[in-house]
Design a protein around this motif. Structure first.
Motif, PDB file in Angstrom:
ATOM      1  N   PRO A  68      -6.164  -6.425   7.841  1.00  8.70           N
ATOM      2  CA  PRO A  68      -5.005  -5.563   7.600  1.00  8.70           C
ATOM      3  C   PRO A  68      -4.046  -5.533   8.793  1.00  8.70           C
ATOM      4  CG  PRO A  68      -6.919  -4.247   8.191  1.00  8.70           C
ATOM      5  CD  PRO A  68      -7.386  -5.663   8.142  1.00  8.70           C
ATOM      6  N   PRO A  69      -2.765  -5.153   8.558  1.00  9.91           N
ATOM      7  CA  PRO A  69      -2.121  -4.920   7.266  1.00  9.91           C
ATOM      8  C   PRO A  69      -1.815  -6.237   6.564  1.00  9.91           C
ATOM      9  CG  PRO A  69      -0.505  -4.730   9.006  1.00  9.91           C
ATOM     10  CD  PRO A  69      -1.830  -4.931   9.689  1.00  9.91           C
ATOM     11  N   PRO A  70      -1.477  -6.188   5.276  1.00  9.38           N
ATOM     12  CA  PRO A  70      -1.173  -7.408   4.541  1.00  9.38           C
ATOM     13  C   PRO A  70      -0.125  -8.259   5.257  1.00  9.38           C
ATOM     14  CG  PRO A  70      -1.319  -5.561   3.032  1.00  9.38           C
ATOM     15  CD  PRO A  70      -1.374  -4.989   4.416  1.00  9.38           C
ATOM     16  N   GLY A  71      -0.380  -9.547   5.295  1.00  6.00           N
ATOM     17  CA  GLY A  71       0.547 -10.476   5.949  1.00  6.00           C
ATOM     18  C   GLY A  71       0.217 -10.765   7.397  1.00  6.00           C
ATOM     19  N   SER A  72      -0.556  -9.894   8.044  1.00  2.00           N
ATOM     20  CA  SER A  72      -0.778 -10.040   9.481  1.00  2.00           C
ATOM     21  C   SER A  72      -1.677 -11.228   9.825  1.00  2.00           C
ATOM     22  CB  SER A  72      -1.360  -8.751  10.066  1.00  2.00           C
ATOM     23  OG  SER A  72      -2.586  -8.409   9.468  1.00  2.00           O
ATOM     24  N   ALA A  73      -2.608 -11.588   8.936  1.00  2.00           N
ATOM     25  CA  ALA A  73      -3.458 -12.744   9.221  1.00  2.00           C
ATOM     26  C   ALA A  73      -2.619 -14.023   9.233  1.00  2.00           C
ATOM     27  CB  ALA A  73      -4.584 -12.844   8.191  1.00  2.00           C
ATOM     28  N   GLU A  74      -1.694 -14.150   8.289  1.00  2.00           N
ATOM     29  CA  GLU A  74      -0.815 -15.323   8.284  1.00  2.00           C
ATOM     30  C   GLU A  74       0.071 -15.333   9.521  1.00  2.00           C
ATOM     31  OE1 GLU A  74      -0.192 -16.486   3.613  1.00  2.00           O
ATOM     32  OE2 GLU A  74       1.139 -14.953   4.459  1.00  2.00           O
ATOM     33  N   GLU A  75       0.561 -14.179   9.916  1.00  2.00           N
ATOM     34  CA  GLU A  75       1.400 -14.123  11.113  1.00  2.00           C
ATOM     35  C   GLU A  75       0.625 -14.557  12.348  1.00  2.00           C
ATOM     36  OE1 GLU A  75       2.705 -10.110  11.119  1.00  2.00           O
ATOM     37  OE2 GLU A  75       4.318 -10.436   9.660  1.00  2.00           O
ATOM     38  N   LEU A  76      -0.606 -14.070  12.481  1.00  2.00           N
ATOM     39  CA  LEU A  76      -1.427 -14.433  13.630  1.00  2.00           C
ATOM     40  C   LEU A  76      -1.740 -15.929  13.619  1.00  2.00           C
ATOM     41  CD1 LEU A  76      -3.082 -13.736  16.127  1.00  2.00           C
ATOM     42  CD2 LEU A  76      -4.964 -13.059  14.617  1.00  2.00           C
ATOM     43  N   PHE A  77      -2.121 -16.453  12.453  1.00  2.00           N
ATOM     44  CA  PHE A  77      -2.421 -17.879  12.399  1.00  2.00           C
ATOM     45  C   PHE A  77      -1.160 -18.703  12.655  1.00  2.00           C
ATOM     46  CE2 PHE A  77      -3.432 -22.000  10.530  1.00  2.00           C
ATOM     47  CZ  PHE A  77      -4.657 -22.238  11.142  1.00  2.00           C
ATOM     48  N   GLY A  78      -0.018 -18.204  12.237  1.00  2.00           N
ATOM     49  CA  GLY A  78       1.241 -18.893  12.539  1.00  2.00           C
ATOM     50  C   GLY A  78       1.479 -19.001  14.028  1.00  2.00           C
ATOM     51  N   GLN A  79       1.130 -17.961  14.771  1.00  2.00           N
ATOM     52  CA  GLN A  79       1.252 -18.011  16.228  1.00  2.00           C
ATOM     53  C   GLN A  79       0.317 -19.069  16.816  1.00  2.00           C
ATOM     54  OE1 GLN A  79       0.816 -14.079  18.002  1.00  2.00           O
ATOM     55  NE2 GLN A  79       1.780 -13.138  16.212  1.00  2.00           N
ATOM     56  N   TRP A 103       3.590  -6.421  -2.432  1.00  2.00           N
ATOM     57  CA  TRP A 103       4.753  -5.559  -2.214  1.00  2.00           C
ATOM     58  C   TRP A 103       5.011  -4.745  -3.469  1.00  2.00           C
ATOM     59  CZ3 TRP A 103       5.443 -10.927  -2.684  1.00  2.00           C
ATOM     60  CH2 TRP A 103       6.236 -11.363  -3.747  1.00  2.00           C
ATOM     61  N   GLU A 104       5.810  -3.718  -3.341  1.00  3.21           N
ATOM     62  CA  GLU A 104       6.056  -2.778  -4.432  1.00  3.21           C
ATOM     63  C   GLU A 104       6.911  -3.405  -5.531  1.00  3.21           C
ATOM     64  OE1 GLU A 104       4.516   0.147  -4.680  1.00  3.21           O
ATOM     65  OE2 GLU A 104       3.525  -0.468  -2.815  1.00  3.21           O
ATOM     66  N   GLY A 105       6.798  -2.809  -6.715  1.00  2.00           N
ATOM     67  CA  GLY A 105       7.593  -3.270  -7.840  1.00  2.00           C
ATOM     68  C   GLY A 105       6.830  -4.239  -8.726  1.00  2.00           C
ATOM     69  N   PRO A 106       7.466  -4.683  -9.804  1.00  2.00           N
ATOM     70  CA  PRO A 106       6.761  -5.493 -10.811  1.00  2.00           C
ATOM     71  C   PRO A 106       6.505  -6.931 -10.410  1.00  2.00           C
ATOM     72  CG  PRO A 106       9.063  -5.224 -11.420  1.00  2.00           C
ATOM     73  CD  PRO A 106       8.841  -4.354 -10.227  1.00  2.00           C
ATOM     74  N   TYR A 107       7.056  -7.400  -9.278  1.00  2.00           N
ATOM     75  CA  TYR A 107       6.917  -8.815  -8.914  1.00  2.00           C
ATOM     76  C   TYR A 107       6.002  -9.033  -7.712  1.00  2.00           C
ATOM     77  CZ  TYR A 107      11.331  -8.098 -11.338  1.00  2.00           C
ATOM     78  OH  TYR A 107      12.285  -7.657 -12.210  1.00  2.00           O
TER      79      TYR A 107
END
Length: 341
Positions: A68-79, A103-107
């Motif tokens: 967590p939070p969502p997206g942070s693993a990709e950000e770290l691996f990107g670094q 993310w919020e909403g129907p998509y």
């Protein structure tokens, strides 16, 4: 200090074809779910990631919502890719997924074309990559036609944003349908990523693993240690940092049955007789099936990484050992079949 990969990194790892395709994966892959999020600093993360690559682990598995939070693993691996792994990009397989809530909403979740393509674009930005090697539909969406979901995956290949595509958490009939649709579109389904362990055998019970073997789809198991239960930590009480003591929605310590812990104790005895630790036994058991391309590990420490890699020293089982494992686990089985909610 500039990272330089170990010169002998391919000498001890086993590599297996993904089904009937030319792509090979290491028998043990490293997943970044939960252990490489926003609470992990760069030095401690790269200590594990660099050691994994030095040991021949060429495949690193992510998803858009990993943290967590969502997206942070990709950000770290990107670094890590930008600072240390960039010279080795062509030696590394990066996989990611979309389908769970992001993310919020129907998509922001499920399997629509809108969600999958937007998710892939977001993941590429976080990873700092032009393409991922494998992009998965993370779960079957009962409210979206499979033609739409698989069409979106094929579109990502056509755009050059993914070299291969796969599915995760798909039951047997949906697996067959997804394969047929992708085949008609000229895009192979390279991998199926299900949960699978000695305590969670749903892919055997509903014949998903047999279907993948028949269709030529590779398989890569997640949670081969049953989210840490097969490490033995819940038997010893050494559960600091364990998933069952965290806010993990997929595993609560209170839901771990006494019968399951009793089974783990019996499995530890079998492992000792084989000269293995319990995690090594668990990984070797998953890899015993010819349909299984790779087993995904999720480690918090360097010691856990090295212990898991030790499974490769003994991957063979006698019929008597397999029968003893079946007898030990029968009363303590977990219900691991995927659900859509």
């Amino acid at each position: 200090m500039t990272y330089s990969a170990a010169s002998g990194r391919y000498e001890t790892m086993h590599y297996r074809h993904a089904g009937r395709l030319g792509l090979k994966l290491p028998a043990i892959s490293l997943g970044l779910w939960q252990n490489f999020g926003g609470t992990r600093d760069y030095p401690s993360a790269f200590e594990i990631l660099g050691a994994a690559f030095d040991a021949g682990i060429t495949h690193f598995d992510l998803a858009n919502n990993y943290g967590p939070p969502p997206g942070s693993a990709e950000e770290l691996f990107g670094q890590v890719m930008a600072r240390d792994f960039r010279p080795y990009r062509d030696e590394i397989l990066v996989s990611t997924k979309a389908g769970y809530h992001m993310w919020e909403g129907p998509y922001g979740e499920w399997g629509s074309r809108k969600n999958l393509i937007a998710s892939c674009d977001q993941s590429l930005k976080r990873l700092g990559l032009d393409y991922v090697d494998i992009f998965y539909s993370h779960r079957f969406d009962p409210n979206t036609p499979l033609e739409e979901t698989m069409g979106a995956l094929a579109h990502l290949v056509a755009q050059g944003k993914a070299l291969y595509v796969g599915i995760s958490n798909y039951p047997v009939e949906e697996t067959r349908q997804a394969h047929a649709i992708l085949k008609a579109l000229g895009v192979p389904c390279v991998l199926h990523q299900p949960s699978y362990s000695m305590l969670n055998r749903w892919i055997e019970n509903d014949s998903t693993i047999d279907a993948c073997g028949e269709l030529g789809i590779g398989m890569i198991a997640f949670s081969p240690l049953a989210q840490g239960i097969l490490s033995g930590k819940y038997n010893t009480g050494d559960t600091e940092g364990a998933r069952g003591t965290s806010n993990n929605p997929f595993l609560k310590a209170a839901n771990i049955r006494p019968e399951t812990l009793e089974a783990v104790g019996k499995l530890a005895t079998i492992a000792k007789a084989r000269g293995q630790t319990l995690p090594q036994l668990a990984l070797a058991w998953v890899l015993r099936r010819k349909e299984m391309t790779s087993a995904l590990i999720g480690v918090r420490t360097l010691a856990q990484l090295h212990d898991n890699l030790g499974a490769l020293h003994n991957l063979d089982f006698s019929p008597e050992e397999l029968a003893a494992i079946d007898a030990a686990t029968a009363p303590g089985m977990m219900d691991g079949k995927p659900r859509w909610k």
